[in-house]
Structure formats: structure tokens, C-alpha cells
Design a protein around this motif. Structure first.
Motif, PDB file in Angstrom:
ATOM      1  N   ALA A  72      33.023  66.718 -20.314  1.00 17.08           N
ATOM      2  CA  ALA A  72      33.829  66.037 -21.332  1.00 17.08           C
ATOM      3  C   ALA A  72      33.415  64.582 -21.462  1.00 17.08           C
ATOM      4  N   ASP A  73      33.150  63.919 -20.339  1.00 18.05           N
ATOM      5  CA  ASP A  73      32.686  62.527 -20.382  1.00 18.05           C
ATOM      6  C   ASP A  73      31.329  62.437 -21.064  1.00 18.05           C
ATOM      7  N   THR A  82      33.558  65.568 -29.986  1.00 21.13           N
ATOM      8  CA  THR A  82      33.660  66.908 -29.421  1.00 21.13           C
ATOM      9  C   THR A  82      34.729  67.691 -30.174  1.00 21.13           C
ATOM     10  N   PRO A  83      34.386  68.851 -30.709  1.00 18.20           N
ATOM     11  CA  PRO A  83      35.389  69.628 -31.447  1.00 18.20           C
ATOM     12  C   PRO A  83      36.414  70.256 -30.506  1.00 18.20           C
ATOM     13  N   GLY A 323      28.039  64.118  -8.708  1.00 18.25           N
ATOM     14  CA  GLY A 323      28.270  63.528 -10.025  1.00 18.25           C
ATOM     15  C   GLY A 323      27.364  64.133 -11.080  1.00 18.25           C
ATOM     16  N   GLY A 324      27.853  64.146 -12.311  1.00 21.37           N
ATOM     17  CA  GLY A 324      27.060  64.676 -13.411  1.00 21.37           C
ATOM     18  C   GLY A 324      27.192  66.174 -13.530  1.00 21.37           C
ATOM     19  N   LEU A 325      26.307  66.757 -14.331  1.00 20.90           N
ATOM     20  CA  LEU A 325      26.332  68.188 -14.585  1.00 20.90           C
ATOM     21  C   LEU A 325      25.394  68.906 -13.602  1.00 20.90           C
ATOM     22  N   PRO A 326      25.782  70.097 -13.125  1.00 14.67           N
ATOM     23  CA  PRO A 326      24.992  70.803 -12.104  1.00 14.67           C
ATOM     24  C   PRO A 326      23.866  71.632 -12.700  1.00 14.67           C
TER      25      PRO A 326
END
Length: 401
Positions: A72-73, A82-83, A323-326
Motif C-alpha cells: 500500500a505504501d 490506488t483503486p 522491509g519492502g516487498l518480498p
């Protein structure tokens, strides 16, 4: 294209993501846990014995919350807003092993990160053996609107070949319990063509499905996937491989019975009682929509960029904690790749493939397909015939050559 750089290292305003937004947006949540491993399954799933102490539903849920918040961030920094989330699909694995409270927590995690549309479709897959009236009451109260139950077959010996643990009759009972809990949309999954399955076994399965009164049925031919226990048995000669002619005859049998009962095909392997019963989340895949895949091994597609998460639940949790996306890898789809996927997926829909989506060079192939009786052409769409549905993969190959 890259298979090494995680998406989290791409700049927030990367051009490849600027197409995101403007259409339906779904969230897929992958639950990697199963009580046992089915012999035909090659999904990214793990039993408690395989995981040991390295991961648990609790550590997975904490990591899921972290991934959704990070996503989301990440999306908040994109040029387009973001819809709202129009569909949520919780799959696996066996999501019902989380119990009603666990699935409520999953949906709460999605709601905490994104805004759900007022009419959002929220689906969970479930194994009939890990459900109960109380389970369905709990998830219905939590906001789930649709349940998909893995039935596979009503024949005990067929379930045994598939290594399915539920007992014949339990899937129908679970479907009735879901309907009693207020679920208008309930799906039963069938697998046909299992070695040892007879026409009478399939008929009994269809009788059971129709007796359950569900408004959606998915039916898939058995595929022997490399690396599975089933594949090893076929390779050793312990079981015969599925026969293509038998599979075709079984498909026609399924379609005839379901159509007579008022369930109409809308995708080659899916039938629904009406438009509202169709799985909107899966239609998003087939129509080339955008979705975020959260959980170990989940795949995402946003604005022409696809990425996939690390597979093992323990590694997944570790990556989220840093942190962040995996993400384990990503790729920016080329125009040719997007064209291939559009043809491959959309042609399977009852609405057909828009003629405007086809390259001008495909005209001779379209003419051959129509001449062979595999499709019809309206002013706007190429639509598979009944025979074309049986040979859909061949139609795709013809269109792409």
C-alpha cells in the motif's frame, strides 16, 4: 526484463508502473498450509511436518500484514491513485485450516492496507473437512461473500487415487452449510479423468453437485504435473496417464448435465447459474486485469509488470521483516508477451476474443479456425464453438503462429 532484481528496488515512479490504475483491482492471498499433500498437486504448499518450527500460521499472518502494508505504501507513490479493491481471493493451500477467526484476520489485514469497494467480491477456498456451520457463520459475518469448496469427486476410490482426505458426501454437506449461513455464491470444484474413474463415477459426482444447489461449478481435467507423487506413479506404470479421448467425452458429459440444470459455461472450465454467480476475481485474470498477490510464492500483475514472491514461508517472513516487498523476481512484459497472454486467456471466455485485439496478421488463422468449425465470428468477437472448447489450446496455437 529481470529475474533477480526485486520490485522493491525499482524507483517508485518507474515508467513500467505508470499504466497501473483505471480498471478493476484484485488482491490474491496465498495460504501455504495443508494438512496433507495431495498426490496430483504441485502448488506451493507445506504440511506442518515439512515446515517444522520454521513457520506457522501466526508468523505467516504477521508477515502478510507487513507485505500488504508495504504494498500500500509502495502504490501510494505511483502517479495514479490506488483503486478500490474490487475482489479478494484467499487461496492455497487450505485456507480453511486457519479457521473462521483466522480468515477474518486475513480479511482484516486486507482492509487495513486497502479500501474495499462496497460491492467487493470476497472468496475463500475451503477443504470440506475443515469446515463446519460455525466456520461458515464466522466468515460470512467477517465479510466473505463467496466460498469455493474442493470436491473433486463423489467416488471414494477416485478420491483415494488423488490422495484427497475428505469423505464422499462431505463436500455437499459443506455446500449446504455455506448456503444456510447466508452465502448466495457457492462453488464446487470437480476433477475428471482420474485413472480408475468410470462414467458412473462422474455421473454420481454430477448428481451430488446438482443436489447441493450451488450456483457455480468448476471442472478441470486431471493434469499429471512433473514432480508430483501422481507423476511418479504414472512413470512407474502403477497408474495409466489420462486419456485425451476420455477427457473430451467426460467434458462433454459435464457440460451437457450442467447446461440442462441451468448452469451455463462462461469460461472453458467454469459454469455459473447467472451473471452474478460468475467469479469476478478470476475474470480479472482472464481479462488481463491488475492484481496484487500476497503470501509465499504469490504472483502479481500491475500495469504490465509481473513479479513473484519468494516461496518458502520462513524466507517470505524474513524478507518482509527486512522491509519492502518480498519479491524473488520481476519482469516488465513486452507488447508481444501481453498480446500472447490476451489471446491465450480471453479466447477461453464465452464472450470471446475481441477481433480488435488480434493482429492483422492473424486473419488467415482466424479463417482456418472458423472453417474447421472451432469458432464463429460475429461483427466484434471470435467465439469458440462446443468443439472449439475441446481444442482451445490448439486454437490458441493457431492464432499465435
Amino acid at each position: 526484463m529481470s529475474s533477480a532484481v526485486p520490485l522493491s528496488e525499482i524507483a517508485a515512479d518507474a515508467p513500467v508502473l505508470r499504466d497501473f490504475g483505471g480498471g478493476p483491482f484484485g488482491v490474491y492471498v496465498h495460504v501455504p498450509f495443508c494438512a496433507t499433500r495431495c498426490g496430483y498437486c504441485d502448488f506451493n504448499t507445506y504440511t506442518a511436518g515439512e515446515l517444522g518450527s520454521s513457520a506457522s500460521p501466526q508468523s505467516w499472518l504477521a508477515a502478510l500484514r507487513g507485505e500488504l502494508a508495504a504494498a500500500a505504501d509502495r502504490f501510494a507513490g505511483l502517479p495514479s491513485a490506488t483503486p478500490e479493491v474490487s475482489t479478494v481471493f484467499v487461496g492455497g493451500g487450505t485456507p480453511s485450516l486457519l479457521g473462521g477467526d483466522g480468515l477474518a484476520d486475513v480479511l482484516d489485514a486486507v482492509r487495513s492496507a486497502f479500501v474495499l469497494a462496497p460491492d467487493a467480491e470476497v472468496t475463500t477456498e475451503s477443504n470440506p473437512e475443515s469446515t463446519s456451520p460455525e466456520f461458515f457463520d464466522r466468515i460470512r459475518a467477517a465479510g466473505y461473500t463467496r466460498v469455493s469448496l474442493g470436491m473433486q469427486s463423489a467416488a471414494r476410490h477416485v478420491l483415494a487415487v488423488l490422495d484427497r482426505t475428505h469423505t464422499p458426501g462431505r463436500a455437499v454437506a459443506a455446500a449446504r452449510e455455506a448456503r444456510a449461513a447466508g452465502f448466495e455464491h457457492v462453488n464446487l470444484d470437480l476433477i475428471y479423468g482420474t485413472p480408475g474413474e468410470r462414467d458412473a463415477d462422474l455421473d454420481a459426482s454430477l448428481d451430488a453437485v446438482l443436489d447441493a444447489g450451488v450456483d457455480h461449478v468448476s471442472a478441470y481435467s486431471l493434469i499429471v504435473e512433473d514432480g508430483t507423487a501422481l507423476a511418479r506413479k504414472v512413470r512407474r506404470g502403477e497408474l495409466p496417464a489420462p486419456d485425451d479421448d476420455v477427457l473430451a467425452a467426460r467434458y462433454e458429459r459435464i457440460d451437457t448435465r450442467l447446461a440442462a440444470a441451468g448452469l451455463t459455461w462462461y469460461e472453458v472450465s467454469n459454469w455459473a447459474a447467472n451473471d452474478s454467480a460468475r467469479c469476478r476475481h478470476n475474470l480479472g485474470y482472464w481479462d488481463g486485469g491488475d492484481w496484487l498477490g500476497a503470501g509465499p510464492g504469490a504472483h502479481s500483475h500491475l500495469g504490465g509488470v509481473r513479479w513473484w514472491n519468494v516461496k518458502h514461508p520462513a524466507r517470505y517472513a524474513e524478507r518482509v521483516a527486512r522491509g519492502g516487498l518480498p519479491a524473488a523476481g520481476w519482469e516488465s512484459l513486452t507488447d508481444d508477451e501481453r498480446y500472447l497472454e490476451r489471446v491465450m486467456l480471453t479466447v477461453r471466455l464465452r464472450t470471446g476474443l475481441p477481433l480488435t485485439a488480434l493482429a492483422p496478421t492473424a486473419t488467415p488463422a482466424v479463417n482456418r479456425i472458423i472453417a474447421d468449425g472451432l469458432a464463429t465470428r460475429s461483427d466484434t468477437h471470435l467465439v469458440l464453438t462446443d468443439r472449439g472448447r475441446l481444442l482451445a489450446d490448439g486454437v490458441v496455437r493457431t492464432l499465435l503462429t
